[in-house]
Design a protein around this motif. Sequence first.
Motif, PDB file in Angstrom:
ATOM      1  N   THR A  51       0.842  -1.202   0.000  1.00  0.00           N
ATOM      2  CA  THR A  51       0.000   0.000   0.000  1.00  0.00           C
ATOM      3  C   THR A  51       0.873   1.247   0.000  1.00  0.00           C
ATOM      4  O   THR A  51       0.613   2.212  -0.740  1.00  0.00           O
ATOM      5  CB  THR A  51      -0.942   0.002   1.212  1.00  0.00           C
ATOM      6  OG1 THR A  51      -1.829  -1.119   1.133  1.00  0.00           O
ATOM      7  CG2 THR A  51      -1.758   1.280   1.280  1.00  0.00           C
ATOM      8  N   ARG A 140      -5.670  -1.031  -3.088  1.00  0.00           N
ATOM      9  CA  ARG A 140      -5.748   0.253  -3.795  1.00  0.00           C
ATOM     10  C   ARG A 140      -5.569   0.106  -5.299  1.00  0.00           C
ATOM     11  O   ARG A 140      -6.004   0.963  -6.068  1.00  0.00           O
ATOM     12  CB  ARG A 140      -4.676   1.226  -3.281  1.00  0.00           C
ATOM     13  CG  ARG A 140      -4.866   1.732  -1.864  1.00  0.00           C
ATOM     14  CD  ARG A 140      -3.890   2.881  -1.564  1.00  0.00           C
ATOM     15  NE  ARG A 140      -4.331   4.113  -2.225  1.00  0.00           N
ATOM     16  CZ  ARG A 140      -3.715   4.676  -3.239  1.00  0.00           C
ATOM     17  NH1 ARG A 140      -2.618   4.142  -3.762  1.00  0.00           N
ATOM     18  NH2 ARG A 140      -4.179   5.800  -3.754  1.00  0.00           N
ATOM     19  N   GLU A 241      -8.755   1.931   0.282  1.00  0.00           N
ATOM     20  CA  GLU A 241      -9.219   2.749  -0.842  1.00  0.00           C
ATOM     21  C   GLU A 241      -9.237   1.862  -2.097  1.00  0.00           C
ATOM     22  O   GLU A 241      -8.357   1.934  -2.951  1.00  0.00           O
ATOM     23  CB  GLU A 241      -8.281   3.941  -1.049  1.00  0.00           C
ATOM     24  CG  GLU A 241      -8.260   4.929   0.084  1.00  0.00           C
ATOM     25  CD  GLU A 241      -7.173   5.983  -0.089  1.00  0.00           C
ATOM     26  OE1 GLU A 241      -7.215   6.989   0.642  1.00  0.00           O
ATOM     27  OE2 GLU A 241      -6.278   5.793  -0.940  1.00  0.00           O
TER      28      GLU A 241
END
Length: 260
Positions: A51, A140, A241
């Motif tokens: 990430t 993500r 996200e």
Amino acid sequence: MPRNVALITADWWTQAGYGVRFEWGPEGARRLMAGGDVACLVVVDVLSFTTAVSVAVDAGTRVFPYAWRDESAVAYAADRGAVLAVGRRAVTPDTPWSLSPAALRRAPFASRLVLPSPNGSAIAAAASEAGGMVVAGCLRNAAAVGGWPAREGFGTTERPVAVVASGERWEDGSLRPALEDALGAGAVISALGGGRLSPEAEVAAGGYASCGDVAVAVAECASGRELAAGGFAGDVAVAVERDASRVVPVDGAFSSPLCP
């Protein structure tokens, strides 16, 4: 051939015959790579190495994986003209770069960054040294990372993709399978498409598909709660996200080959 070498290179350990494979941790990655036919290794370390890589590469930073944050890492960073990330709790105005994705977003731009971690970064560094194509995957960028191998000709029986969930470590150093990495790996495998999935990869994808709320699962799992309790809930928020990034971090020093 010594018995231990025979076991490491045996077809059943390497999931031979499948275009998409799945394993856990440094030893799982080593065994998959030992077969010699894995063309592309996707490393998944949701909390937080991959990430953090996705956040840094989104900003245009080139990220170098390294296993340990020690004196050798200082020399490694200096040789590459890179800044060296510090531990989450060691961030200062003079050293603002760390494994924390949230802190990386706040930090000044660095063109080159050495990002050590004993899990995802160690796996990526070892795979890169072995000469493989390495990709950093997470929640993500799962859709982008999953779509990239097929366009590059990976994911077939002849050029298989291996997805490795990094996991965490218990106090004795042994592997602790981590839910967030299982979900991240499953998300990447689900997005790969086309390739023949090994049973291990199929179950990983199925686990992701069956998770009702991935963000809640990551926040409430052991690793998410540990980070939140330590004051790093922001890192968990960045990690979930889903598909916010279309950048694919590739190669031994992660950078983006495409940025749509």
